[in-house]
Design an enzyme around this catalytic site. Structure first.
Site, short mmCIF file in Angstrom:
data_model
loop_
_atom_site.label_atom_id
_atom_site.label_comp_id
_atom_site.label_asym_id
_atom_site.label_seq_id
_atom_site.Cartn_x
_atom_site.Cartn_y
_atom_site.Cartn_z
N ALA A 9 0.66 -1.43 0.28
CA ALA A 9 -0.09 0.14 -0.21
C ALA A 9 1.29 1.31 -0.16
O ALA A 9 0.62 2.34 0.11
CB ALA A 9 -0.60 -0.33 1.38
N GLY A 10 2.06 0.81 -0.20
CA GLY A 10 3.22 2.28 -0.06
C GLY A 10 2.98 3.03 -1.07
O GLY A 10 3.25 2.43 -2.10
N ILE A 12 6.23 2.64 -3.62
CA ILE A 12 6.20 1.80 -4.67
C ILE A 12 5.52 1.09 -4.60
O ILE A 12 5.17 0.59 -5.85
CB ILE A 12 7.96 1.56 -4.04
N LEU A 82 8.70 -5.29 0.00
CA LEU A 82 8.84 -3.70 -0.32
C LEU A 82 8.67 -3.03 1.24
O LEU A 82 8.96 -2.47 0.88
CB LEU A 82 7.68 -3.05 -1.20
N TYR A 188 20.13 3.04 7.89
CA TYR A 188 18.94 2.60 6.21
C TYR A 188 19.86 1.58 5.58
O TYR A 188 19.59 0.31 5.53
CB TYR A 188 18.50 3.36 5.54
N LYS A 192 19.75 -2.71 4.48
CA LYS A 192 19.05 -2.96 3.07
C LYS A 192 20.35 -3.81 2.98
O LYS A 192 20.28 -4.52 2.01
CB LYS A 192 19.05 -1.72 2.16
N ARG A 256 22.52 11.74 -8.59
CA ARG A 256 21.85 10.84 -8.30
C ARG A 256 21.08 10.65 -9.74
O ARG A 256 21.25 11.23 -11.19
CB ARG A 256 20.44 12.00 -7.35
C1 UD1 Z 1 16.69 7.52 -1.59
C2 UD1 Z 1 15.97 7.17 -0.71
C3 UD1 Z 1 16.03 6.29 -0.08
C4 UD1 Z 1 16.38 5.03 -1.34
C5 UD1 Z 1 17.87 5.73 -1.90
C6 UD1 Z 1 18.26 4.91 -3.38
C7 UD1 Z 1 13.80 8.41 0.73
C8 UD1 Z 1 13.91 10.37 1.69
N1 UD1 Z 1 15.23 8.28 0.28
O1 UD1 Z 1 17.81 8.24 -0.38
O2 UD1 Z 1 14.98 5.11 0.60
O3 UD1 Z 1 17.25 3.45 -1.11
O4 UD1 Z 1 16.91 6.88 -2.06
O5 UD1 Z 1 17.34 5.03 -4.26
O6 UD1 Z 1 12.94 8.70 -0.60
N2 UD1 Z 1 18.70 16.59 -0.63
C9 UD1 Z 1 18.48 18.39 -0.42
N3 UD1 Z 1 17.67 19.43 0.50
C10 UD1 Z 1 16.84 18.14 0.72
C11 UD1 Z 1 16.96 17.51 1.21
C12 UD1 Z 1 17.60 17.20 0.46
O7 UD1 Z 1 19.44 19.25 -1.29
O8 UD1 Z 1 15.91 19.22 1.37
C13 UD1 Z 1 19.69 16.41 -1.09
C14 UD1 Z 1 20.58 15.03 -0.01
O9 UD1 Z 1 21.16 16.00 0.49
C15 UD1 Z 1 20.72 14.02 -1.15
C16 UD1 Z 1 19.51 14.52 -2.16
O10 UD1 Z 1 19.16 15.72 -2.24
O11 UD1 Z 1 22.69 14.54 -1.42
C17 UD1 Z 1 18.52 12.86 -2.03
O12 UD1 Z 1 18.23 13.19 -0.91
P1 UD1 Z 1 17.26 11.67 -0.25
O13 UD1 Z 1 16.06 12.44 -1.40
O14 UD1 Z 1 16.76 12.03 1.46
O15 UD1 Z 1 17.47 11.08 -1.31
P2 UD1 Z 1 18.71 9.55 -1.15
O16 UD1 Z 1 19.29 9.94 0.61
O17 UD1 Z 1 19.56 9.27 -1.68
#
Ligand code: UD1
Length: 352
Positions: A9-10, A12, A82, A188, A192, A256
């Site tokens: 239900a999440g 993904i 998941l 986390y 995983k 990313r």
């Molecule tokens: C995300 C997922 C994680 C998954 C991983 C791999 C989330 C919360 N996390 O981690 O579950 O396993 O991808 O696919 O969905 N940032 C900003 N501003 C903000 C928030 C974040 O610049 O307000 C930056 C962070 O510093 C980071 C990037 O955005 O560099 C990505 O952050 P986030 O979306 O939290 O994802 P991941 O840590 O990459």
């Protein structure tokens, strides 16, 4: 096939459930509807659940509840696991909840699956690119290397890129392949990576099949918003919708691979339908194949919503990795899967 989706239900999970049902499978969901993720929706404990397609039954139970899982698994050919606590977490105070939800949850599921008789179901496990830690880099002098965690001193001075352990040069990021060693950098990520290890032991003991899908940053409609589990695209959307500038951490150059949830759902279907060799876990990177920077994501979201231009704050989060982008070539070759949604298209859907 009859398929159980834990966490179905999440964000993904509901997309994967819909894709599996659309592909003609008989799908059943087990979800605890944890209030910290589902908010008000956690009250919709009965079937039909608003996030699920018509006709898909919901077992409202936690994946750590062995009896509920055993019951739900009866007659299933495959399970898509998941259910997990995702994200970087709020702080180290989350450590036991991560380990309990993710490590113990996976262990209870695998035990129940092993109890399912002579032919345990095929397991598709939601892993993550975070198992690689910083991933693949190269030093101009020393060649390919896997850097240690970034130092507080470097971060405070605005040196966000990792350095070569041998000479201190700033490294060049590259694409990481599935054979790169696991090197998790936060709790986390530890859970995983450990889930994959448990799966490896389980397949060896049972002779069953299992596939680990190492998801990249999944985004798209239905993304959690305004919770600690919201990914960056959702956070930027919330800010921009309120007419505020998205806040970009570090210098915005962190790389990313944002992959659309519908593409991820198709990857789940492909992994369910094509079990790999028995007695081992086969891992696949699941990314869009397009590398982007967080600064670029913020600019695109702000522009789509006519919000002020993003602000680069220079702040950083402990445990964050700088760049993680992987090659998803193996999924294309072996599973015949590749992402179809471009970032521009996907972000337009996200803000619509
Ligand atoms: C995300 C997922 C994680 C998954 C991983 C791999 C989330 C919360 N996390 O981690 O579950 O396993 O991808 O696919 O969905 N940032 C900003 N501003 C903000 C928030 C974040 O610049 O307000 C930056 C962070 O510093 C980071 C990037 O955005 O560099 C990505 O952050 P986030 O979306 O939290 O994802 P991941 O840590 O990459």
């Amino acid at each position: 096939m009859r398929i159980l989706v834990t966490g179905g239900a999440g964000f993904i999970g509901s997309a994967a459930t819909a894709a599996l049902a659309a592909a003609g499978h008989d799908v059943l969901v087990l979800d605890s509807l944890r209030p910290d993720v589902h908010g008000a929706r956690s009250r919709h404990a009965g079937s039909p659940h608003p996030a699920l397609p018509d006709g898909v039954p919901l077992v409202h139970a936690d994946v750590r509840d062995g009896d509920a899982v055993r019951g739900a698994l009866a007659g299933c050919d495959a399970v898509v696991h998941l259910a997990a606590k995702v994200g970087l977490g709020v702080g180290i105070g989350d450590i036991d909840d991560y380990v309990s939800s993710n490590d113990l949850g996976t262990a209870v599921l695998l035990r129940a699956a092993a109890d399912a008789g002579s032919r345990p179901p095929h397991v598709v496990y939601a892993s993550s690119m975070v198992v690689y830690g910083e991933g693949a880099y190269a030093c101009d002098e020393h060649g390919p290397t896997s850097p240690p965690p970034r130092s507080e001193t470097d971060l405070a001075e605005g040196v966000f890129d990792p350095r070569c352990a041998a000479c201190g040069r700033v490294l060049r990021p590259g694409l990481v392949g599935e054979d790169a060693p696991a090197d998790p950098r936060n709790v986390y990520a530890d859970t995983k990576a450990h889930g994959e290890r448990l799966l490896a032991s389980w397949t060896r003991a049972t002779g069953a099949t299992a596939t680990a899908l190492r998801f990249h940053n999944v985004y798209g409609p239905g993304m959690p918003r305004d919770t600690p589990y919201a990914g960056v695209a959702s956070i930027f959307r919330s800010e921009a919708e309120h007419g505020r500038a998205p806040k970009v951490f570090e210098d915005g150059g962190q790389r990313r691979d944002l992959v659309h949830v519908d593409d991820v759902a198709r990857a789940v279907v492909a992994a369910v339908e094509q079990p790999q060799a028995a007695g081992r876990v086969e891992a696949f990177n699941i990314g869009s194949g397009t590398v982007t920077t967080i600064g670029e994501v913020a600019r695109l979201v702000a522009a789509l919503l006519d919000a002020p231009a993003p602000v680069v704050t220079g702040e950083w989060r402990a445990g964050d990795v700088r760049h993680v982008t992987a090659s998803s070539a193996k999924a294309r070759t072996v599973l015949g899967w590749h992402a179809r949604t471009s970032l521009a298209e996907g972000l337009a859907q996200l803000v619509a």
